[in-house]
Design an enzyme around this catalytic site. Structure first.
Site, PDB file in Angstrom:
ATOM      1  N   SER A   1      27.540 -31.871  -0.846  1.00 17.45           N
ATOM      2  CA  SER A   1      27.168 -32.674  -2.018  1.00 17.45           C
ATOM      3  C   SER A   1      28.222 -33.720  -2.327  1.00 17.45           C
ATOM      4  O   SER A   1      29.414 -33.452  -2.271  1.00 17.45           O
ATOM      5  CB  SER A   1      27.045 -31.776  -3.249  1.00 17.45           C
ATOM      6  OG  SER A   1      25.757 -31.286  -3.370  1.00 17.45           O
TER       7      SER A   1
ATOM      8  N   ASP B   1      22.415 -39.255  -9.848  1.00 18.30           N
ATOM      9  CA  ASP B   1      23.384 -38.206  -9.473  1.00 18.30           C
ATOM     10  C   ASP B   1      24.630 -38.859  -8.858  1.00 18.30           C
ATOM     11  O   ASP B   1      24.870 -38.777  -7.654  1.00 18.30           O
ATOM     12  CB  ASP B   1      22.703 -37.242  -8.495  1.00 18.30           C
ATOM     13  CG  ASP B   1      23.547 -36.005  -8.229  1.00 18.30           C
ATOM     14  OD1 ASP B   1      24.538 -35.788  -8.963  1.00 18.30           O
ATOM     15  OD2 ASP B   1      23.206 -35.264  -7.284  1.00 18.30           O
TER      16      ASP B   1
ATOM     17  N   HIS C   1      26.506 -34.242 -10.122  1.00 12.18           N
ATOM     18  CA  HIS C   1      26.510 -32.790 -10.326  1.00 12.18           C
ATOM     19  C   HIS C   1      27.794 -32.161  -9.814  1.00 12.18           C
ATOM     20  O   HIS C   1      28.119 -31.035 -10.177  1.00 12.18           O
ATOM     21  CB  HIS C   1      25.268 -32.153  -9.709  1.00 12.18           C
ATOM     22  CG  HIS C   1      25.284 -32.037  -8.225  1.00 12.18           C
ATOM     23  ND1 HIS C   1      24.619 -32.901  -7.389  1.00 12.18           N
ATOM     24  CD2 HIS C   1      25.895 -31.146  -7.403  1.00 12.18           C
ATOM     25  CE1 HIS C   1      24.809 -32.545  -6.130  1.00 12.18           C
ATOM     26  NE2 HIS C   1      25.584 -31.490  -6.111  1.00 12.18           N
TER      27      HIS C   1
END
Ligand code: NAG
Ligand code: NAG
Ligand code: NAG
Ligand code: NAG
Ligand code: NAG
Length: 503
Positions: free
Chosen positions: A217, A122, A79
């Site tokens: 992230s 991811d 992402h």
């Protein structure tokens, strides 16, 4: 460079968890104790695999973490990279104000089965334009291969915000050690079915809010951070209730189904070779490839004209993207030389992965090369390569050597062609007429190693170089066994090369 700067932190960050609130299994927000996400400032060199990624799609910019897994690849979350068109990576720093090491991101590849609503797979890899120079502050981290049991202690790190209401990133890298919980337990905090097999969660055991937040992230979760660090997960999500909700945060495993693999397990460079000078082997190309399921590898190749590079077919199996370097010997110094995207790959139609027969392939590059003293095509032999001929092979073969601090200089070594009959005594009739073997001819161990695959073998290297073979295989006893190494005879494929390339 233009998108470096604090403004990018103020943009909407794509960290946010797509998981919706609600759902019968979400438990109510508990009394969550002190409103800080505890963590400590990392010192320089403490987490040398950490990378900071500044990503942009032209209008928006955002920030993510990443993990250095080789000199050219940084692992991050899918992402983070989805939708990005350009980016920069910082490595070897804890304070992101120091942007002197900013390295342009050359290419980004998101796992092809990444699902942005469920966050399954991811994972993404970004390729750096300039290979990293490993030192005390910049190192690759070993990738884990196993699922984690609950109660494992993991260290997560990043520049993520310290609080939900804090919109700037931390200037200094921070880390915290948290505890893995079972997926069943994690599931209790999230919407039904949200926690998938390729994910795991971690939280603090003591009701103190610690963990990951915006901007973390893509960053690393490692075990044994201080002694024997192994990368176990990619920071992926937090609860939609926010970083300070006390809910476990989620990581994605970077292996198995959602694998990040170095397919060819690159080993040491050419054994006992010598360093080539710039312009000495101007036909040598270095090829970086990205494949299915986030695999990546490195091969050598031979420039045969402005657009085509000859390599081994096994280098091209499952390739999705690639890029080529030419006109240089030191992969740490890409100011010299040229890099260009590879646009088109041709495997020999009769390539056989089991027998390695017809292990020959072609890479077409996007931007035609301009030849000069450092990059030039190699002539192709039309003639059968006779036993006893002296040949020279060259390659880098080094791109993923973890912790290696040597310069990545092109090496070459001289070998002697042996007969196929002699070679088959070692390889049990594996060697076909399309192949040829070479050995050091002495008791000194010499020869190619993994990562030299696809690279050139020439005769008359210093006087009138002509390409005769492509590096194809070595003994399963390893590069240093001093057993003969195996090559594809390019003369056997002269017509095929002509048909495909016009050369
Ligand atoms: C960049 O991303 C934002 C947010 O997703 C989007 O609104 C914008 O259109 C994108 N810009 C480009 C040039 O794709
Ligand atoms: C980070 O570096 C900048 C620029 O050198 C400096 O002003 C700042 O104080 C540093 N931040 C920390 C927390 O050390
Ligand atoms: C993502 O997963 C959801 C739920 O399994 C599925 O409905 C959706 O089609 C998937 N999206 C993509 C792009 O595969
Ligand atoms: C890898 O990619 C291929 C092709 O997209 C796919 O069929 C396969 O299931 C993926 N997973 C693994 C583990 O190979
Ligand atoms: C290679 O060099 C040798 C000796 O100089 C010469 O006899 C031979 O013709 C050369 N081979 C080619 C293919 O140029």
């Amino acid at each position: 460079m233009q998108f470096l700067g604090l403004i990018c932190f103020l943009m909407s960050l794509p960290w946010a968890l797509p998981l919706e609130e609600g759902g019968s299994t979400l438990i109510p927000l508990k009394d969550i104790g002190p409103h800080i996400i505890l963590g400590s400032d990392a010192s320089l060199g403490q987490l040398p695999w950490q990378a900071a990624l500044y990503l942009s799609n032209g209008t928006n910019s955002w920030f993510c973490g990443g993990s250095i897994i080789s000199k050219v690849w940084v692992l991050t979350a899918g992402h983070c990279v989805e939708g990005a068109t350009t980016g920069l990576a910082l490595t070897g720093v804890v304070n992101v104000s120091d942007q002197s090491t900013a390295n342009e991101i050359y290419d980004m590849i998101v796992h092809e089965e990444f699902n942005s609503s469920t966050l399954e797979n991811d994972i993404a890899l970004v390729a750096l334009r300039s290979p990293l120079k490993f030192d005390d502050n910049i190192k690759a981290v070993t990738l884990g291969t196993q699922y984690l049991d609950p109660n494992f202690r993991i260290t997560v790190s990043g520049w993520g915000t310290k609080h939900d209401d804090e919109v700037e990133l931390s200037q200094v890298l921070r880390y915290v050690t948290i505890t893995v919980i079972s997926n069943e337990r994690c599931q209790e905090y999230y919407e039904e079915g949200a926690i998938l097999d390729g994910m795991f969660c971690a939280m603090t055991s003591r009701g103190i809010i610690m963990g990951t937040c915006q901007g973390d992230s893509g960053g690393p979760a490692v075990i044994d951070a201080e002694t024997n660090p192994v990368h176990v997960g990619i920071i992926s999500f937090v609860s939609a209730h926010g970083c300070e909700s006390g809910r476990p945060s989620g990581m994605g495993y970077a292996f198995a189904e959602s694998s990040v693999q170095n397919k060819h397990n690159l080993g040491p460079r050419i054994i006992n070779g010598e360093e080539a000078a710039l312009g000495q082997i101007p036909w040598q190309a270095g090829l970086y490839f990205l494949g299915n399921n986030i695999t990546y590898w490195f091969c050598g190749g031979s420039v045969i004209n402005e657009e085509w590079i000859l390599t081994a077919a096994h280098c091209l199996v499952e390739v999705q993207e690639g890029y080529a370097f030419t006109g240089l010997v030191d992969l740490n110094n890409l100011d010299v030389g040229v890099s260009t995207d590879a646009s088109y790959f041709v495997l020999h139609p009769n390539y056989n992965a089991a027998t390695l027969d017809n292990d020959i392939g072609l890479v077409k590059i996007k931007v035609p090369l301009k030849f000069d003293e450092n990059q030039a095509p190699i002539a192709l032999s039309e003639d059968f390569l006779e036993d006893g001929t002296d040949v020279t092979l060259s390659g880098w073969g080094v791109l993923n050597d973890e912790g290696d601090t040597e310069t990545a200089n092109l090496n070459y070594v001289n070998l002697v062609v042996i007969s196929n009959n002699e070679c088959n005594e070692y390889y049990e009739d594996f060697v076909t007429d399309n192949m040829v073997c070479a050995s050091s001819g002495t008791s000194t161990v010499k020869g190619p190693c993994n990562g030299d695959n696809g690279g050139p073998v020439v005769i008359n290297a210093t006087t009138n170089p002509v390409l005769v073979a492509i590096v194809s295989f070595i003994s399963d006893q390893g590069c240093e066994s001093n057993l003969p190494s195996g090559y594809i005879r390019t003369a056997s494929y002269r017509d095929w090369i002509r048909e495909e390339t016009g050369v």
